[in-house]
Design a protein around this motif. Structure first.
Motif, mmCIF file in Angstrom:
data_model
loop_
_atom_site.group_PDB
_atom_site.id
_atom_site.type_symbol
_atom_site.label_atom_id
_atom_site.label_comp_id
_atom_site.label_asym_id
_atom_site.label_seq_id
_atom_site.Cartn_x
_atom_site.Cartn_y
_atom_site.Cartn_z
ATOM 1 N N LEU B 194 0.939 -0.951 0.008
ATOM 2 C CA LEU B 194 -0.038 -0.106 0.081
ATOM 3 C C LEU B 194 0.840 1.290 0.012
ATOM 4 O O LEU B 194 0.598 2.143 -0.553
ATOM 5 N N THR B 196 3.822 1.755 -1.265
ATOM 6 C CA THR B 196 4.479 1.817 -2.603
ATOM 7 C C THR B 196 3.503 2.308 -3.465
ATOM 8 O O THR B 196 3.676 3.227 -4.257
ATOM 9 N N VAL B 197 2.368 1.665 -3.341
ATOM 10 C CA VAL B 197 1.106 2.313 -4.250
ATOM 11 C C VAL B 197 0.867 3.511 -4.037
ATOM 12 O O VAL B 197 0.609 4.419 -5.076
ATOM 13 N N LEU B 198 1.002 4.372 -2.887
ATOM 14 C CA LEU B 198 0.567 5.445 -2.324
ATOM 15 C C LEU B 198 1.744 6.558 -2.587
ATOM 16 O O LEU B 198 1.617 7.471 -2.303
#
Lengths: 240, 303
Positions: B194, B196-198
């Motif tokens: 998460l 990394t995604v953010l």
């Protein structure tokens, strides 16, 4: 701002997970990716999201990148719903006051205006997914990737979230890639459906869906049956 | 039928777009209400009465055993006698001094271990090489009884407070480091993904995702670290008596042994136990309960 996928392949050393996938997803398009277990749906999303590199071929994504929504809401349990959304805004580089304001806006957008101060465990499954959706929208990326986001919800909540997602998509017109194993869900939401075969995942079939068909229960049911039959045909090949 | 006519109306005039459906928000609000439960109020009285009742029961059994079973009070003192001795020790100031000295040293040693263990844990967590090299050593040190350090400490530092602090730090630090590491190890990989995604950078990933997620494990390490501090301190105080070392609970214990006053020994044991319980009840208990409850975990319940 479209996603261009050219003969994409992905393997983890052994058997290929994805093979020779080519398609172009237009700006603002809603594409549902449908397939049985083992078709590499999630892998496809990870590659588009840039979490994993492709083994062959290429994926071209707009520079601003993609937001990803997980099957479980993946809200951080030590933060309130509002703080979870604010974290996404903070990592995007927004200032404190702007974060606060934007988070309230996003909470209202997903009808969680009163629940911002609650922690994830105090929210129902549907509320968590809406908070997660608000956070993904808060990332403000041109592409929204969704990995079976409603699979774990009960039927009533899921259908409600379909309406919600459609409403938000019509409002913002992000490019959406929505992975699911639910044919009805794919027909309900997608402008286009990509059916992936399993082991390796290839594009086995493709349908464009007229908005009229999507909203007409009778026509949607016919299409659902056609696609289900095609999906079963794919699965049957693995019987031997 | 009502539903049929409803469908017929819809078919006759399908809405152009669903986002104008005014009821959506309300339906969601209704469902949200139905699917979330109100929190039940906690029963406070039980949490006080049950432990107090247990203590009273245990003391009664002890007293009955002392009356019934033992002809010699000096070999098996009952609670009345022990509490009497404790009262005398309090009156002449020895018990107060001992508790104050030990608590002071225990806390100071624990804070010292905290100041060493936390950065060390962070360092080991962020470098695989360091972790491979030093991790087993830390685990080994955690198993090593810290009383084993007492002779060496006395040779190095003599009978001074430095000896006591050294033993306490050696006892508590490995637990704190290992608690930190286990906290970090148990962070669900989903949270890192998460992050990394953010778009979190390395530092943000650490401060905003990994460290908060690792907090419960770290706290468990601190609790254990405190327990080891307190135990190591007692061991050090029993062995190292005299010199410039102050008079602590361990020293009181040792004094009771030398004078063959079992009531004094038992009173000192009870005081050591009591300090442990009070620290747990007043410091770690509330912090832990708050931390877990905020994350939707119910401490101390198997249901």
């Amino acid at each position: 701002m479209s996603i261009i996928i050219e003969s994409l392949g992905k393997d983890y050393g052994a058997a290929p997970v994805l093979e020779d996938i080519s398609t172009t997803i237009e700006d603002g398009e809603f594409v549902a990716v449908l397939g049985a277990s083992g078709c590499g749906k999630s892998t496809l999303l990870n590659v588009i999201a840039g979490l994993e590199p492709p083994s062959a071929g290429s994926v071209t994504v707009p520079e601003a990148g993609a937001a990803l929504m997980f099957q479980d809401a993946a809200l951080l349990p030590w933060l309130t719903a509002r703080a979870n959304i604010e974290l996404a805004l903070e990592l995007r580089g927004l200032g404190r006051a702007e974060r606060r304001e934007r988070a309230e806006e996003l909470l209202r957008l997903v009808h969680l205006g009163d629940a911002g101060g609650k922690r994830p465990h105090e929210l129902s499954g549907g509320m968590r997914q809406r908070a997660s959706l608000a956070r993904a929208l808060g990332q403000d990326r041109p592409i929204l990737l969704m990995d079976e986001p409603f699979a774990a919800l009960d039927a009533i909540t899921r259908e409600l979230l379909h309406d919600e997602l459609e409403r938000l998509w019509e409002l913002h017109r992000r490019t959406v890639v929505f992975v699911t194993h639910n044919v009805r869900e794919a027909v309900r939401l997608g402008q286009r459906i990509l059916l992936l075969s399993s082991r390796p995942g290839r594009i086995a079939a493709e349908w464009r869906i007229d908005p009229g068909v999507r909203r007409d229960p009778a026509e949607a049911a016919v299409l659902t049956r056609t696609i289900t039959e095609r999906l079963r045909e794919e699965i049957r090949q693995h019987a031997y | 039928m009502h539903t049929e006519s409803n469908t017929a109306v819809r078919d006759a005039a399908p809405p152009p777009a669903r986002d104008h459906d005014p009821g959506l928000g309300e339906v969601e609000a209704g469902l949200d209400r139905l699917q979330t439960t109100q929190e039940k109020p906690r029963r406070r009285l039980d949490s006080v009465l049950i432990p107090l009742g247990t203590v009273a029961a245990l003391l009664s059994i002890w007293q009955l055993a002392a009356w019934a079973g033992s002809p010699r009070e000096d070999l098996f003192p009952g609670p009345v006698q022990v509490l009497g001795v404790a009262g005398e020790l309090l009156a002449d100031g020895r018990l107060t001094e001992a508790v104050a000295t030990s608590l002071n040293r225990g806390l100071l040693g624990f804070l010292l271990a905290l100041a060493i263990g936390t950065p060390a844990g962070l360092l080991l967590a962020s470098s695989t090489t360091l972790r491979r090299g030093i991790g087993p050593l830390v685990s080994g040190l955690q198993v090593l009884p810290s009383v084993a350090w007492v002779p060496a400490a006395i040779i190095w530092f003599g009978l001074t407070d430095a000896t006591v602090f050294f033993v306490v730090v050696m006892g508590a630090t490995p637990s704190i480091i290992n608690g930190f590491l286990s906290g970090v190890d148990h962070v669900p990989p989903q949270y890192r993904r998460l992050g990394t995604v953010l778009g979190a950078g390395r530092l943000q990933q650490l401060t905003r995702i990994v460290l908060p997620a690792a907090l419960p494990g770290y706290l468990a390490g601190l609790k254990q670290g405190w327990a080891f501090s307190w135990r190591s301190l007692m061991a050090a105080e029993i062995i190292a008596v005299g010199g410039s070392i102050g008079f602590g609970l361990g020293s009181l214990l040792q004094q009771g042994r030398e004078l063959s006053l079992l009531a004094v020994v038992v009173a000192a044991i009870l005081a050591i136990l009591l300090v442990g319980i009070v620290v747990e009840l007043l410091v770690f208990g509330p912090i832990e309960r708050r931390l877990l409850r905020r994350r939707g975990l119910t401490p101390g319940s198997t249901r």
